[in-house]
Design an enzyme around this catalytic site. Structure first.
Site, PDB file in Angstrom:
ATOM      1  N   GLU A 265       0.826  -1.209  -0.132  1.00 45.86           N
ATOM      2  CA  GLU A 265       0.078  -0.149   0.166  1.00 45.86           C
ATOM      3  C   GLU A 265       0.762   1.105  -0.046  1.00 45.86           C
ATOM      4  O   GLU A 265       1.570   1.435   0.903  1.00 45.86           O
ATOM      5  CB  GLU A 265      -0.920  -0.080   1.338  1.00 45.86           C
ATOM      6  CG  GLU A 265      -1.909   1.026   1.131  1.00 45.86           C
ATOM      7  CD  GLU A 265      -1.598   2.326   2.063  1.00 45.86           C
ATOM      8  OE1 GLU A 265      -0.992   3.293   1.080  1.00 45.86           O
ATOM      9  OE2 GLU A 265      -1.621   2.280   3.007  1.00 45.86           O
ATOM     10  N   CYS A 302      -2.159   7.974   4.824  1.00 46.43           N
ATOM     11  CA  CYS A 302      -2.284   7.560   3.286  1.00 46.43           C
ATOM     12  C   CYS A 302      -3.527   8.228   2.704  1.00 46.43           C
ATOM     13  O   CYS A 302      -3.638   8.250   1.490  1.00 46.43           O
ATOM     14  CB  CYS A 302      -2.135   6.181   2.976  1.00 46.43           C
ATOM     15  SG  CYS A 302      -2.945   5.274   4.215  1.00 46.43           S
TER      16      CYS A 302
END
Length: 524
Positions: A265, A302
């Site tokens: 990720e 994120c």
């Protein structure tokens, strides 16, 4: 707890030596004791050997026994709350309330996977009975299910010291699948990692599992991580971090004699599209919500919104004025590490130096601190220059203005893969939203309406992932019970005698599972 600064190699501790490192207090700007010793090459080898030995035993453990193990980990983590509150705020600069929230989330992930294992249908058992009379070719008896892939290397994240690190979602999902885990601690919070590793190790011992089910390795550089990914015992990798870091691991894994998947990720700019009616109806409320999202955790998420695309007009002007007001009121705050703060300031500097951007907010950052930044650009520039959509990890956003509503879909169509995209809209915006939604669904893992992307609910339906480069493989999620599917593979058993079949596939269905039998989902 007495922190030792040494790796966990199965049930034993590593040896001192090598180039040591320490944690860092971003608020006080000082190094923290103790000193941490990197894992030696022979310790990496030993951890991988132990994991390989433990893999078949752990994978064969009945799901409900693994569920007990995961519950033990959750309890061990919660029992360590005082230790985490003593060290984690110091080495991250994060407030105690955030640490308590992350601890609850980390424990909750293990418990959620435990419930999944108790229920059992995650194995996706399928049975197609033999058809010996079928012509021209009889059909054999076929039964399939998902099984663990083997030892998994997990890399801790810098920005979530508990929920995405040593005892975070990657570890929880891999252990739930029946895969031993070797965790590589992030050097930004080594004491937190050591305490989390202690909690997992305590659960391994309490449940009488093979010691190779879990190991924890320290290193401030890349040597240990590289050796781990290249080791033939490792069958998959879980990573949360930068695109450069994830890409490096993907390349290492692909270059192995037997390539393995890296589930990385790697961040996102999480575009927000402000549709005309919403912008005209509630510009101040939208600015307040997005400012809070941009500022949350110094933007070190994120899912922090980094691109705001809006249609010009009276609502736009009011929105921008309020957003500038809210962001300008915040001074520089500590970031997780000096390196993160430096990269943030470099990214802000690149945007400020562009001739096609207007700087509305740019505070002074220094040392391990970063100040919010806001830039404005014509949406046409976003269509022609991908650099405007590069992630700047921190409280920084680019406001892209357009005079034509149809430009929103054009901007959306030019975006790279993202974790999230958000539509701020009213009922009068539905026609425009209907054009945007299919474009966004093709490019993101999660589409939100009238919410902010920061805040990822841990539940079975959550998708935290997206097309590359948001994640390495957009078919999977890193959050929620679906994350387990990264670390399993299907195995088919043809004409295998009943007594030799896994319990999940036996005709008597001793585990009382939901299974697909001859094309029909049933509990029989």
């Amino acid at each position: 707890m007495a922190w030792m600064g040494l790796s966990w190699i199965g049930a034993g501790r590593g040896e001192p030596g090598g180039t040591t490192f320490t944690g860092w207090d971003p608020e006080a700007g000082v190094a923290l004791e103790p000193r941490y010793h990197p894992a030696h090459p022979h310790e990496v080898e030993r951890a991988c050997q132990l994991a390989e030995e433990a893999a078949p035993v752990f994978a064969a453990l009945p799901s409900r026994q693994r569920a007990v193990f995961l519950e033990h980990i959750a309890e061990s983590l919660l029992a360590a709350e005082a230790d985490f509150l003593a060290v984690t705020p110091r080495e991250t600069g994060l407030p105690p309330a955030r640490i308590q929230g992350e601890l609850g989330r980390a424990a909750g992930q293990f418990r959620q996977f435990a419930r999944l294992l108790e229920e059992g249908s995650w194995v996706d058992a399928r049975i197609d009975h033999a058809l010996p009379e079928r012509r021209p070719v009889p059909r054999p008896d076929l039964r399939s299910m998902l099984r663990a892939v083997g030892p998994v290397a997990v890399f801790g994240a810098s920005n979530f010291p508990l929920a995405f690190s040593v005892a975070g979602g990657d570890t929880a999902s891999a252990l739930a699948a029946g895969c031993p885990v070797i965790a590589k601690a992030h050097p930004a919070h080594p004491a937190t990692s050591e305490r989390a590793g202690e909690a997992v190790r305590a659960a391994v011992a309490a449940c009488g599992l093979p010691e190779g089910v879990f190991s924890l390795l320290f290193d401030a550089g890349t040597q240990v991580g590289r050796a781990l990914v290249q080791h033939p015992a490792i069958r998959a990798v879980g990573f949360t971090g930068s695109r450069a870091g994830g890409r490096a691991l993907m390349d290492l894994a692909a270059a192995r004699p037997v390539p393995i998947p890296v589930f990385a990720e790697m961040g996102s700019i999480n575009p927000v599209f402000l549709l005309p009616e919403a912008l005209d109806t509630r510009p101040v409320a939208l600015a307040d919500a997005l400012a809070a999202s941009i500022l949350q955790g110094a933007g070190q998420f994120c899912t922090s919104p980094g691109l705001l695309v809006a249609v010009d007009g009276a609502g736009y002007e009011a929105f921008r004025a309020r957003l500038v007001e809210r962001l300008s009121a915040v001074s520089a705050v500590p970031m997780l590490t000096p390196g993160i703060a430096e990269r943030f300031r470099e990214g802000v500097g690149r945007l400020a130096a562009r001739k096609d951007t207007r700087t509305w907010v740019r505070g002074e950052g220094r040392e391990a601190r970063g100040a919010p930044a806001l830039f404005e650009v014509d949406a046409g520039a976003v269509l022609t220059d991908a650099a405007l959509t590069d992630e700047v990890f921190g409280s920084c956003a680019v406001l892209a203005r357009t005079r034509e509503p149809r430009d929103l879909a054009r901007v959306a169509s030019r975006l790279e893969g993202q974790l999230t995209a958000t539509l701020m809209m009213e009922a009068a915006d539905h026609a425009l939203a209907s054009e945007l939604l299919p474009v966004l669904a093709d490019r993101v893992g999660r589409v939100l309406v009238n919410g902010v992307p920061t805040g990822v609910e841990v539940c079975p339906s959550m998708v935290h992932g997206g097309p590359y480069p948001a994640s390495a493989d957009g078919r999977f999620t890193a959050v929620g019970t679906g994350a387990l599917r990264r670390f399993v593979r299907p195995v088919c058993f043809q004409d295998v005698p009943e007594v030799l079949l896994p319990a999940e596939l036996r005709e008597s269905n001793p585990l009382d599972l939901w299974r697909t039998v001859d094309g029909v989902l049933k509990r029989a």
